[in-house]
Design an enzyme around this catalytic site. Structure first.
Site, mmCIF file in Angstrom:
data_model
loop_
_atom_site.group_PDB
_atom_site.id
_atom_site.type_symbol
_atom_site.label_atom_id
_atom_site.label_comp_id
_atom_site.label_asym_id
_atom_site.label_seq_id
_atom_site.Cartn_x
_atom_site.Cartn_y
_atom_site.Cartn_z
ATOM 1 N N SER A 37 0.924 -1.319 0.083
ATOM 2 C CA SER A 37 0.032 0.002 -0.037
ATOM 3 C C SER A 37 0.962 1.106 0.045
ATOM 4 C CB SER A 37 -0.889 0.008 1.246
ATOM 5 O OG SER A 37 -0.212 0.388 2.424
ATOM 6 N N LYS A 38 0.353 2.500 -0.022
ATOM 7 C CA LYS A 38 1.033 3.621 -0.084
ATOM 8 C C LYS A 38 2.101 3.720 1.198
ATOM 9 C CE LYS A 38 -2.414 6.577 -2.248
ATOM 10 N NZ LYS A 38 -3.520 7.095 -1.674
ATOM 11 N N ARG A 39 1.829 2.858 2.328
ATOM 12 C CA ARG A 39 2.655 2.935 3.588
ATOM 13 C C ARG A 39 4.021 2.386 2.999
ATOM 14 N NH1 ARG A 39 2.013 -0.786 6.711
ATOM 15 N NH2 ARG A 39 0.323 -1.895 5.581
ATOM 16 N N GLY B 216 5.518 3.145 0.203
ATOM 17 C CA GLY B 216 6.252 4.210 -0.570
ATOM 18 C C GLY B 216 5.115 4.419 -1.891
#
Ligand code: GLU
Length: 470
Positions: A241-243, A245
């Site tokens: 996920s966006k976590r 990167g």
């Protein structure tokens, strides 16, 4: 073989979506089948034209081209409504008037007895009078599909047989109160009408598949073959996920990844050859790819591996192509001097070809060639090298010797520096390290003699003078 990629245009194309598109595309190519692009934009609040464009652009950049479409579900609402009508008439679907509060209470009850579906079917047998009463009270109905008791088996090409108890699926919504079909409904109608033979998508859709199978059977459609691709996790083993990167394909375009390298990397997310080949070109993938070799286990997204692979593709480019690609990144350099000779630019690119992993790396690492001495930034480690005892004296000497050279080539420069080291009874490294720091602002660079030659005598003396003054 007819396969499809069916993105919802509610954001960018991410790595997982791109992998799904790629696997479908590879199979279509391999079997001389058709790859269909279908935009699932029935969520009117979240779908945007901008997102459609980003998804199309990203697919084009990757070289994933479609044979049919893009079809837009928002232009096909009349078709879905026909089938809703058919199910209603055959008593396979019904109107439901429950309010959000009522549904919430039902869900709560279902949580307390786990063998009950989230919706209890209370609107199944409403009389016409009851319906009219609700409607005159301002309630807008949804349409629910009626699930019959039994078990539904998904024969998944990758995961094998998966059996679901219909009871737990619950009578799910097929038409929302805003008149739009739900994903499950529009999807299976289109898969049938577009004669999709293989539905290949992410594992996150597995729980939708029994619902789609039941709908398909109720409408008398032929079932496609299903294959659910493994999840993609980050290196910490949690879903990507966006976590972790940036996951947008657009980000990798910006950073200077090559489409060939990204395609190669995406293919390895869940698939491998029997001999674990790492570098596989697109045309080789078309021949070698097979769903049989797609793993059930999650794939791990490893940015370092992607960077390595991209570096390998960069090494394989001919210098003119790479020079052209790097040229497009030059405007990312802050405070860039306006002009650089083509021949010189190509030499600079050549110097970095073996060491850059992305075109963005080139911009970072080669910056010192493209800025004025006044705009050169010195990293702290470089400053440490320059402020050591005795370094000023050495730099003074190096400046004098280099400025006296009549031929300014890597060989003559190397000879000059080695001779100076002998004269001063120091190691060549004691000259090279601070010299590199003074010229590049960093403690790492390509071969220093090439760097000195390419910077040219004027800039070299100017940069040494500058650090001597400070
Ligand atoms: N619109 C769905 C998605 O973007 C498509 C899933 C499918 O392939 O059926 O996840």
């Amino acid at each position: 073989m007819r396969v499809r990629f069916a993105p919802a245009p509610t954001g960018y194309l991410h790595l997982g979506g791109a992998r799904t598109a790629l696997f479908n595309w590879l199979l279509a190519k391999q079997h001389q089948g058709k790859f269909i692009l279908r935009v699932e934009d029935t969520d009117i609040k979240r779908s945007t034209q901008e997102s459609v464009q980003v998804i199309l652009d990203s697919l084009n950049w990757l070289g994933i081209t479609w044979d049919e479409g893009p079809y837009f579900q928002s232009e096909r609402i009349h078709i879905y409504k026909e089938y809703i009508e058919k199910l209603l008439q055959e008593n396979k679907a019904y109107y439901c008037y429950c309010t959000p509060e009522e549904l919430k209470a039902q869900r709560q009850e279902a949580l307390e007895s786990p063998d009950r579906p989230a919706y209890d079917g209370r609107c199944q047998n409403l009389s016409l009078a009851q319906r009219q009463e609700y409607e005159s009270g301002g309630r807008k109905p949804v349409v629910r599909f009626q699930i019959l008791p039994g078990m539904t088996t998904v024969n998944d090409l990758i995961r094998g047989e998966l059996t679901f108890d219909n009871k737990l699926l619950g009578d799910f919504i097929i038409l929302k109160s805003d008149g739009m079909p739900t994903y499950n409904f529009a999807c299976i109608i289109d898969d049938a009408l577009m004669e999709i033979t293989h539905v290949i998508r992410g594992e996150d859709h597995i729980s939708n598949t029994p619902r789609q199978i039941l709908l398909s059977q109720a409408l008398g459609f032929k079932l496609p073959i299903f294959a659910h691709l493994p999840l993609i996790l980050g290196t910490d083993k949690t879903p990507l996920s966006k976590r972790h990167g940036d996951v947008a394909i657009g980000h990798y375009i910006q950073e200077g990844y090559l489409p060939e390298a990204l395609v190669n990397y995406l293919a390895l997310l869940g698939w491998s050859t029997s001999d674990s080949q790492q570098i596989i070109s697109g045309s080789e993938l078309v021949v070698k790819f097979s769903l049989e070799r797609v793993s059930k286990n999650p794939a791990i997204f490893d940015l370092e591996k992607l960077r390595w692979l991209n570096g390998e593709y960069i090494k394989g480019l001919d210098i003119d192509t790479l020079t052209g690609l790097c040229g497009k990144y030059l405007n990312k350099i802050e405070n860039r001097k306006s002009k650089i000779e083509n021949r010189k630019f190509k030499e600079i690119v050549r110097l970095f070809q073996e060491r850059m992993r992305t075109l963005g790396d080139f911009v970072e690492r080669a910056r010192f060639f493209f800025v004025d001495t006044g705009s050169l930034v010195y990293e702290p480690e470089a400053m440490t090298l320059l402020t050591k005892n005795g370094v000023s004296e050495i730099m003074e000497q190096v400046k004098t010797k280099l400025s006296q050279l009549s031929s300014f080539t890597p060989d003559s420069i190397e000879m000059c520096i080695r001779r100076l080291a002998e004269e001063l009874r120091i190691k060549a490294a004691d000259i090279i390290h601070p010299l590199r720091a003074a010229l590049t602002g960093s403690k790492v660079s390509p071969g220093i003699f090439e760097v000195v030659a390419l910077l040219g005598k004027k800039i070299v003396t100017e940069r040494i003078s500058k650090v001597l003054k400070n």
